[in-house]
Design an enzyme around this catalytic site. Structure first.
Site, mmCIF file in Angstrom:
data_model
loop_
_atom_site.group_PDB
_atom_site.id
_atom_site.type_symbol
_atom_site.label_atom_id
_atom_site.label_comp_id
_atom_site.label_asym_id
_atom_site.label_seq_id
_atom_site.Cartn_x
_atom_site.Cartn_y
_atom_site.Cartn_z
ATOM 1 N N ASN A 29 -3.705 -6.864 4.774
ATOM 2 C CA ASN A 29 -2.743 -6.784 3.670
ATOM 3 C C ASN A 29 -1.636 -5.765 3.906
ATOM 4 O OD1 ASN A 29 -5.253 -5.030 3.055
ATOM 5 N ND2 ASN A 29 -3.628 -4.043 1.889
ATOM 6 N N GLY A 33 -2.104 -4.818 10.511
ATOM 7 C CA GLY A 33 -2.932 -5.956 10.127
ATOM 8 C C GLY A 33 -2.136 -7.054 9.452
ATOM 9 N N TYR A 181 -10.508 11.010 12.917
ATOM 10 C CA TYR A 181 -9.920 9.664 12.943
ATOM 11 C C TYR A 181 -9.832 9.149 14.377
ATOM 12 C CZ TYR A 181 -6.462 5.946 12.918
ATOM 13 O OH TYR A 181 -5.817 4.744 13.118
#
Length: 328
Positions: A29, A33, A181
């Site tokens: 969304n 991606g 991360y």
């Protein structure tokens, strides 16, 4: 494997057709991606966006349909931080076979404090790595039902300078948001390559490849109203950076090629052509630390223990009996 001389050069603007195929893009969304999903939709395939937020998912579906006439695109609710919800998400696909899954979704925290999922896992590790690890196992029967299906895991160039600490995968002793991360993206890349090795041992037709987008900035990304809007000021400020990096639409190219290119193979790493930061997608050498079989095996065993899912279960139930493990 590189394309042979008889194969036309790969053109990011002239993708091969893929009618009849079904592709799942996690986190489809927004960001990279979204552009992976938009580009795959232009091939005639059915593209399913796996998203946590239904409103943002619907905005992305509407945007893709406005840009790709006749796009076969829809969304399912997918929350990778909630392991117990993943079986229902897979069932909601309502397909008999899945031709590719792109593991793109992720959480990136900029600063402390350390946070955990409802299952007791560090939020970025639990979402970015463990969620995709478990999802792969639950999807494997659908992937095995398709001819030559592909698992494509989106890593990060930031992972190239990181190393995994198998004794602190949850960053309990050493939590630095950006470092954590990077390590979770590195864990994803280890997983993608180790998955392919194990699938080859089993004689599976499913292949697993790893990609990274290079340097991909919002300010260099074309606008998609309701999904992403780029201001003129941001565009002008980022113009000098375009010499070295690119927008997220271009950051999607390695993943799209890994899904569609018949010359691509499992166990490969794909990234941008120029300094691994920008440009057309190409196969590149697997980073030396990603070839560490001991780390890959240790991560696999820890992930299996934490999720109770075996990603290489080709048929039937991938989940172990009993409740979901927590903590660890």
């Amino acid at each position: 494997m590189s394309p042979t001389s008889s194969t036309p050069p790969w053109d990011v603007h002239r993708l091969p057709r893929a009618e009849g195929s079904v592709f799942l893009v996690t986190g489809g969304n927004a960001g990279i991606g979204y552009f992976i999903a938009e580009q795959l939709s232009a091939t005639g395939a059915t593209v399913v966006l796996g998203c946590r937020d239904p409103a943002r998912a619907e905005a992305a579906v509407t945007s893709i349909r406005s840009r790709v006439p006749g796009a076969q695109v829809r969304a399912i609710r997918l929350d990778l931080a909630d392991l117990a919800s993943l079986s229902a998400a897979v069932e909601s696909l309502e397909v008999s076979a899945l031709h590719a899954v792109v593991h793109n979704a992720g959480v990136a925290l900029d600063a402390p404090p350390r946070r955990e999922t409802g299952d007791g896992h560090e939020l970025m590790f639990g979402t970015n790595h463990l969620g995709h690890f478990a999802l792969t196992g639950l999807l494997m029967p659908l992937l095995s039902a398709a001819p030559a299906a592909r698992v494509v895991t989106v890593g990060s160039f930031a992972a190239k300078s990181e190393r995994l600490d198998l004794d602190d995968l949850q960053s309990r002793r050493d939590y630095q948001a950006k470092r954590t991360y990077g390590r979770t993206k590195l864990a994803q890349m280890y997983f993608g390559l180790e998955l392919d090795r194990r699938l080859r041992t089993l004689g599976s037709s499913v292949e697993s490849a790893v990609v990274h987008p290079g340097g991909a900035l919002d300010a260099l990304t074309p606008s998609r109203p309701t999904v992403h809007v780029r201001s003129l000021g941001a565009r002008l400020c980022a113009a000098p950076a375009a010499l070295l990096v690119q927008g997220k639409h271009a950051g999607a190219w390695p993943a799209v090629r890994a899904v569609l290119d018949p010359a691509a193979r499992g166990g490969e790493l794909w990234g941008p052509r120029l300094f691994s930061l920008r440009g057309a997608p190409r196969q590149e050498a697997v980073w030396s630390h990603l070839a560490d079989a001991a780390v890959a095996a240790g991560l696999w065993d820890a992930s299996w223990d934490l999720t109770a899912v075996d990603p290489t279960c080709l048929r039937g139930q991938a989940m172990r009996a009993g409740p979901w493990p927590t903590g660890g």
